[in-house]
Write a protein that holds these residues in place. Structure first.
Motif: not given
Length: 678
Positions: A253-276
């Motif tokens: 579960q911990k390994e899967s959560l780390e992968v999901k966190v990295s994916v969510l970070g990439n999505k958050c940065s992309q959303l920030e660019k789209d927002f601006f």
């Protein structure tokens, strides 16, 4: 004796008297034995108190002698005489041997009571839901075992019917005793206590607490502790294996959560660019929107100015339209008044022309008759001279030679007589020659012609004049009607049929002598139907070659026939007749009246579905002849079965003859040309 006894019904059970009672014991109204005898003063008869009170409420007169009002009082002595009469028990046929007085019968029978003397009286079960009826001695045993008898639950005290308690309440009673299904030491419990006992019952089958870890043992509750103590090492192994499995699962579960966190970070940065980027686009759109709103405000101001100018033009057009309407109305009223004056003048001219033609015709006829009479007299004188063998002058040589053979006349043959006779013959010959010359001149000039040809020529001339007056110059393509009503009537007939009917009917009543075709409004239909009244319309004249004065007679429910097709039920019809009246042109017209009269009952909803019928077609002379001097009119002639009341009063969205208690008739009366005046 029983065979001689009469039976009656008192208080809802039959009474069998031992001796035959007098007839005075029966009430004349209900025909039963008297109850509370009431003696009246008028005829001394006795009635039941309830029966005579009912008669008082109806007519307050004696039912036998019809005396009014009813007077009297309760007769207790007569009541005691009835009570002393000996009777059998009403259930004697079932085996009861009781005999006694009439007033003791109620106590013996005890109707409606469970306890009583007579055991053969039929009783209903005292419990409402039970519908059983049986004799008293059977009912006593039935009541004790009736399933609807009152019963109380012995465990909780709930009350109800016995069947309800036993069959339904016992199934839900919380105090009802039940046996433990596990056969523990404490065997019986109340239904409400049993669920709590099952949670702690030592004989209840339960699973091991380590069932989720893999232990599949199921045993009684009191043995469960022994199982846990005896298998402790096995249970510890199960616990350790379960902990290892949890560690492995946690790592995954911990390994899967780390992968999901990295994916969510990439999505958050992309959303920030789209927002601006969207924010920048929004600011640009705001500027465009402000510019667009400013342009809309400018266009709105322009539209408001245009709308205000349109309002001003609309007001001007309304003023111009009202002014034009007033001018048009004034011109139309002026034209209508002018046409009405022309119509009056034309009417007077036609009347005078017809009278002059008739007078001229009579003068010519009288002149012609005088000529014939003088000619015949002259011929007779010539015949007398020929018979006397007198030489005639050359002027009278045209006398018929066939008369010369007559010698049976006596004539003076002296010289003086011949001279006087010759002188008179010369004078007559000269007069005859002058008359023949006048007649020949009139014939050559065309003065004396046949009556029919002369009248036809005069009528053609008059019709030409009427058409010339009706059609003003410069407007020959418009079909004008006299007084200007025809053009307006045609427009109303297309646009508003009911307004057309009303206007044409009012026009026919405003003119003193309307000419066919004419529309007549007949009001008061319901009153005429209720009182069988005869409705008489205003007079009118025929169209065509002569003006015959007529009148329409309408009887709403005038005629009834038997309809064999519908079981012989009577069918009522509305009758429509017409009669000839005395008119101012009767002496100038030909008689009897020859023509056709068609009456149409108009549909008031639309210009269609009218009821048309010919009511005048060659009637006898007493109906169509000239009205006698001592009578105002002839006998009426028409149709008895003009229209049935069922069809007349039936209404639909497209057809309705009766509206606002009135009818509309259109009458087309035309006289056939006949000018043989002799």
């Amino acid at each position: 004796m029983v065979d001689d006894a009469r039976s009656s019904r008192v208080q809802n059970f039959e009474i069998h008297f031992i001796d035959v009672p007098p007839k005075e014991f029966d009430c004349p109204i209900c025909l039963e034995t008297l109850k509370n005898p009431f003696a009246i003063e008028c005829c001394r008869h006795h009635f039941c108190d309830a029966c005579i009170n009912y008669a008082k409420g109806k007519k307050n007169e004696c039912p036998l002698c019809k005396a009014n009002p009813i007077k009297g009082a309760l007769d207790n002595q007569f009541k005691r005489a009835i009570n002393k009469a000996s009777v059998y028990c009403s259930r004697r046929s079932e085996g009861c041997k009781w005999e006694g007085r009439f007033d003791s019968l109620n106590n013996h029978l005890s109707l409606g009571q469970l306890n009583g003397q007579c055991k053969h009286v039929m009783l209903n079960c005292p419990y409402m839901k039970c519908k059983i009826s049986m004799s008293r001695h059977q009912m006593i045993d039935h009541v004790k075992a009736c399933q609807y008898r009152p019963f109380a639950c012995p465990h909780c005290g709930y009350e109800g019917a016995h069947a309800e308690i036993v069959k339904m309440h016992y199934e839900i009673c919380s105090m009802y005793p039940l046996v433990c299904p596990n056969n523990c030491s404490q065997k019986t419990f109340k239904r409400g206590e049993l669920p709590g006992h099952l949670d702690t019952c030592p004989n209840a089958m339960v699973c091991c607490p380590f069932v989720n870890l893999g232990c599949k043992v199921k045993t009684k509750r009191y043995i469960l502790k022994r199982h846990i103590d005896s298998d402790g090492s096995q249970h510890g192994f199960l616990v350790s294996s379960a902990i290892n499995d949890l560690h492995k699962e946690n790592k995954l579960q911990k390994e899967s959560l780390e992968v999901k966190v990295s994916v969510l970070g990439n999505k958050c940065s992309q959303l920030e660019k789209d927002f601006f980027a969207a924010l920048n686009m929004y600011e640009q759109n705001e500027v465009k929107r402000d510019n667009f709103v400013a342009s809309l405000f400018e266009q709105n101001s322009i539209l408001e100015s245009n709308l205000s100018s349109l309002y001003i033009k609309n007001a001007q057009l309304k003023n111009d339209l009202s002014t034009a309407y007033v001018d048009l109305k004034t011109s139309l009223s002026t034209r209508c008044s002018i046409l009405e004056d022309q119509f009056g003048k034309l009417k007077n001219h036609l009347t005078s022309s017809i009278r002059q033609v008739a007078i001229r015709e009579r003068e010519i006829k009288n002149l012609y008759d005088n000529c014939l009479h003088k000619t015949n007299m002259l011929k007779k004188q010539i015949n007398l001279l020929n018979c006397a063998n007198v030489s005639l002058p050359d002027d009278v040589s045209c006398v018929d030679s066939s008369l010369r053979s007559r010698t049976d006349l006596t004539v003076d043959t002296s010289d003086e007589g011949n001279t006087a006779l010759r002188t008179s013959l010369n004078i007559l010959a000269a007069k005859h020659a002058s008359l023949e010359e006048k007649v020949n001149n009139n014939i050559q000039d065309g003065t004396i012609v046949s009556n029919q040809e002369r009248m036809m020529k005069l009528l053609q001339q008059l019709e030409t004049k009427v058409e010339a007056l009706q059609r003003p110059p410069g407007m020959q393509d418009i079909n004008y009607w006299i007084c200007g009503y025809k053009l307006m009537a045609e427009t109303m007939k297309k646009c508003n049929w009911r307004l057309y009917l009303k206007t044409m009917a009012e026009t026919a009543t405003q003119f003193p002598d309307p000419v066919s075709p004419v529309i007549i409004n007949v009001e008061g239909y319901e009153r005429a139907k209720a009182f069988r009244m005869l409705l008489v319309t205003a007079p009118f004249f025929t169209g065509g070659s002569g003006k015959y004065k007529l009148q329409l007679l309408v009887r709403v429910n005038g005629y009834a026939i038997v309809d064999v097709a519908h079981g012989g039920s009577p069918v009522t019809f509305m009758s429509v007749h017409t009669c000839l009246l005395k008119g101012e042109f009767d002496d100038l017209l030909s008689w009897p009246f020859v023509g056709n009269i068609t009456v149409s009952l108009l549909n008031q909803v639309e210009n269609n579905h009218h009821h048309n019928k010919v009511i005048w077609d060659k009637p006898p002379t007493k109906y169509a002849g000239q009205v006698p001097p001592n009578q105002p009119s002839n006998w009426p002639w028409g149709q008895h079965t003009f229209i049935s009341q069922v069809e007349l009063e039936s209404a639909s969205p497209s057809k309705q003859y009766i509206m606002n208690d009135s009818l509309y008739f259109e009458v087309q009366a035309t006289a056939t040309p006949s000018y043989n005046i002799e």
